[in-house]
Scaffold this motif. Structure first.
Motif, mmCIF file in Angstrom:
data_model
loop_
_atom_site.group_PDB
_atom_site.id
_atom_site.type_symbol
_atom_site.label_atom_id
_atom_site.label_comp_id
_atom_site.label_asym_id
_atom_site.label_seq_id
_atom_site.Cartn_x
_atom_site.Cartn_y
_atom_site.Cartn_z
ATOM 1 N N GLN A 100 -25.666 15.921 22.870
ATOM 2 C CA GLN A 100 -24.961 15.594 21.630
ATOM 3 C C GLN A 100 -25.153 16.623 20.520
ATOM 4 N N GLY A 101 -26.222 17.390 20.593
ATOM 5 C CA GLY A 101 -26.505 18.299 19.484
ATOM 6 C C GLY A 101 -27.129 17.549 18.313
ATOM 7 N N GLU A 102 -27.626 18.299 17.341
ATOM 8 C CA GLU A 102 -28.410 17.704 16.249
ATOM 9 C C GLU A 102 -27.575 16.806 15.330
ATOM 10 N N LEU A 103 -26.370 17.251 14.965
ATOM 11 C CA LEU A 103 -25.580 16.502 13.976
ATOM 12 C C LEU A 103 -25.153 15.135 14.528
ATOM 13 N N ILE A 104 -24.703 15.107 15.784
ATOM 14 C CA ILE A 104 -24.293 13.828 16.378
ATOM 15 C C ILE A 104 -25.531 12.968 16.622
ATOM 16 N N GLY A 105 -26.629 13.605 17.024
ATOM 17 C CA GLY A 105 -27.889 12.867 17.209
ATOM 18 C C GLY A 105 -28.302 12.161 15.919
ATOM 19 N N ASP A 106 -28.173 12.863 14.788
ATOM 20 C CA ASP A 106 -28.480 12.245 13.489
ATOM 21 C C ASP A 106 -27.555 11.052 13.235
ATOM 22 N N ALA A 107 -26.265 11.240 13.513
ATOM 23 C CA ALA A 107 -25.285 10.185 13.247
ATOM 24 C C ALA A 107 -25.562 8.948 14.105
ATOM 25 N N VAL A 108 -26.021 9.154 15.338
ATOM 26 C CA VAL A 108 -26.374 8.025 16.209
ATOM 27 C C VAL A 108 -27.553 7.260 15.592
ATOM 28 N N GLU A 109 -28.500 8.010 15.013
ATOM 29 C CA GLU A 109 -29.640 7.353 14.344
ATOM 30 C C GLU A 109 -29.157 6.547 13.130
ATOM 31 N N TYR A 110 -28.230 7.114 12.348
ATOM 32 C CA TYR A 110 -27.677 6.366 11.201
ATOM 33 C C TYR A 110 -27.000 5.078 11.679
ATOM 34 N N ALA A 111 -26.208 5.204 12.758
ATOM 35 C CA ALA A 111 -25.467 4.049 13.272
ATOM 36 C C ALA A 111 -26.438 2.949 13.708
ATOM 37 N N ALA A 112 -27.496 3.331 14.423
ATOM 38 C CA ALA A 112 -28.465 2.342 14.912
ATOM 39 C C ALA A 112 -29.107 1.603 13.737
ATOM 40 N N ARG A 113 -29.405 2.349 12.665
ATOM 41 C CA ARG A 113 -30.021 1.715 11.488
ATOM 42 C C ARG A 113 -29.015 0.781 10.805
ATOM 43 N N ILE A 114 -27.744 1.163 10.789
ATOM 44 C CA ILE A 114 -26.698 0.313 10.205
ATOM 45 C C ILE A 114 -26.590 -1.000 10.999
ATOM 46 N N TRP A 115 -26.611 -0.928 12.329
ATOM 47 C CA TRP A 115 -26.522 -2.152 13.146
ATOM 48 C C TRP A 115 -27.693 -3.088 12.856
ATOM 49 N N GLU A 116 -28.878 -2.498 12.623
ATOM 50 C CA GLU A 116 -30.085 -3.304 12.370
ATOM 51 C C GLU A 116 -30.063 -3.947 10.985
ATOM 52 N N SER A 117 -29.462 -3.248 10.000
ATOM 53 C CA SER A 117 -29.664 -3.652 8.604
ATOM 54 C C SER A 117 -28.434 -4.277 7.950
ATOM 55 N N PHE A 118 -27.263 -4.112 8.528
ATOM 56 C CA PHE A 118 -26.017 -4.580 7.907
ATOM 57 C C PHE A 118 -26.094 -6.093 7.706
ATOM 58 N N ASP A 119 -25.806 -6.551 6.491
ATOM 59 C CA ASP A 119 -25.885 -7.984 6.220
ATOM 60 C C ASP A 119 -24.826 -8.384 5.196
ATOM 61 N N VAL A 120 -24.304 -9.582 5.361
ATOM 62 C CA VAL A 120 -23.328 -10.128 4.404
ATOM 63 C C VAL A 120 -24.074 -11.079 3.482
ATOM 64 N N LYS A 121 -24.103 -10.768 2.184
ATOM 65 C CA LYS A 121 -24.780 -11.615 1.194
ATOM 66 C C LYS A 121 -23.817 -12.603 0.551
ATOM 67 N N ASP A 122 -22.533 -12.224 0.489
ATOM 68 C CA ASP A 122 -21.549 -13.094 -0.160
ATOM 69 C C ASP A 122 -20.260 -13.098 0.669
ATOM 70 N N TRP A 123 -20.068 -14.182 1.429
ATOM 71 C CA TRP A 123 -18.905 -14.269 2.306
ATOM 72 C C TRP A 123 -17.607 -14.402 1.507
ATOM 73 N N GLY A 124 -17.727 -14.752 0.231
ATOM 74 C CA GLY A 124 -16.553 -14.870 -0.628
ATOM 75 C C GLY A 124 -15.827 -13.541 -0.811
ATOM 76 N N LEU A 125 -16.535 -12.447 -0.532
ATOM 77 C CA LEU A 125 -15.929 -11.106 -0.647
ATOM 78 C C LEU A 125 -14.614 -11.032 0.127
ATOM 79 N N PHE A 126 -14.567 -11.675 1.299
ATOM 80 C CA PHE A 126 -13.402 -11.510 2.173
ATOM 81 C C PHE A 126 -12.187 -12.288 1.683
ATOM 82 N N ASN A 127 -12.401 -13.159 0.705
ATOM 83 C CA ASN A 127 -11.255 -13.855 0.095
ATOM 84 C C ASN A 127 -10.616 -12.988 -0.987
ATOM 85 N N GLU A 128 -11.389 -12.003 -1.480
ATOM 86 C CA GLU A 128 -10.930 -11.238 -2.637
ATOM 87 C C GLU A 128 -10.151 -10.000 -2.252
ATOM 88 N N ILE A 129 -10.520 -9.392 -1.110
ATOM 89 C CA ILE A 129 -9.965 -8.046 -0.809
ATOM 90 C C ILE A 129 -8.634 -8.180 -0.108
#
Length: 202
Positions: free
Chosen positions: A173-202
């Motif tokens: 993958q090379g360094e840049l894609i390797g970094d992006a895979v690390e970012y993605a993994a952290r996003i999957w672990e940490s992504f959270d919805v605090k206010d479900w009402g958001l989806f009524n507004e957008i």
């Protein structure tokens, strides 16, 4: 050992939170960003992370939910890169089901890794990327009639990366894609919805 440090980042006024790399800056402080998007860019490079709240793609008439979701993923990818360009310039290397740790297990999510080669158009300035790698995660919220897209764009500009390090067909993958895979993994672990009402507004 992770190469990067991350910080909890509120999105859409705190309705969503996610850990993003500390060296990424909020683009909305520099220019206008659509209301349904949050865009962060690497201060030391060219990689960007975009969180996009879109209308749910009502996919084909297939009864198989996996097939419907796969079609929705393809539709979003084509919208991102341009339908005309998709067939000729985009190569999808893999697609996997993804678990977003803080969301219910029955909320489907999928991630694909693709590359888009850049076609030099007449009159275009030099310095355009050789290709851009994309890590695209799709989170499907059926009840809210919403698709959330998290796209990590990784432009590869000649002279800015080691061409010999990359052979995606061979799993290099090379360094840049390797970094992006690390970012993605952290996003999957940490992504959270605090206010479900958001989806009524957008």
């Amino acid at each position: 050992m992770p190469r990067h440090t991350f910080q909890p980042t509120p999105l859409f006024g705190g309705a969503l939170t996610v850990d993003l790399p500390t060296n990424f800056a909020d683009v909305s402080k520099l220019r206008q960003v659509p209301d349904n998007q949050e865009v962060y860019i690497d201060k030391d490079g060219f990689t960007s992370i975009i969180v996009d709240i879109t209308e749910r793609v009502s996919s084909s008439s297939s009864d198989d939910p996996l097939e419907r979701d796969a079609k929705a993923l393809t539709t979003h990818l084509e919208e991102l890169v341009g339908v005309e360009d998709a067939a000729e310039t985009v190569q999808v290397w893999n697609t996997t089901e993804t678990q977003i740790s803080h969301l219910s297990e029955d909320i489907p999510a999928y991630t694909l890794i693709a590359t888009q080669t850049h076609r030099q158009r007449e009159g275009e300035r030099q310095g355009a990327p050789d290709f851009t790698a994309l890590i695209l995660t799709l989170i499907r919220l059926k009840k809210e009639q919403t698709d959330i897209l998290v796209t990590i764009n990784v432009p590869h500009i000649k002279g800015e990366y080691d061409e010999e390090e990359i052979d995606l067909a061979m799993g290099k993958q090379g360094e840049l894609i390797g970094d992006a895979v690390e970012y993605a993994a952290r996003i999957w672990e940490s992504f959270d919805v605090k206010d479900w009402g958001l989806f009524n507004e957008i």
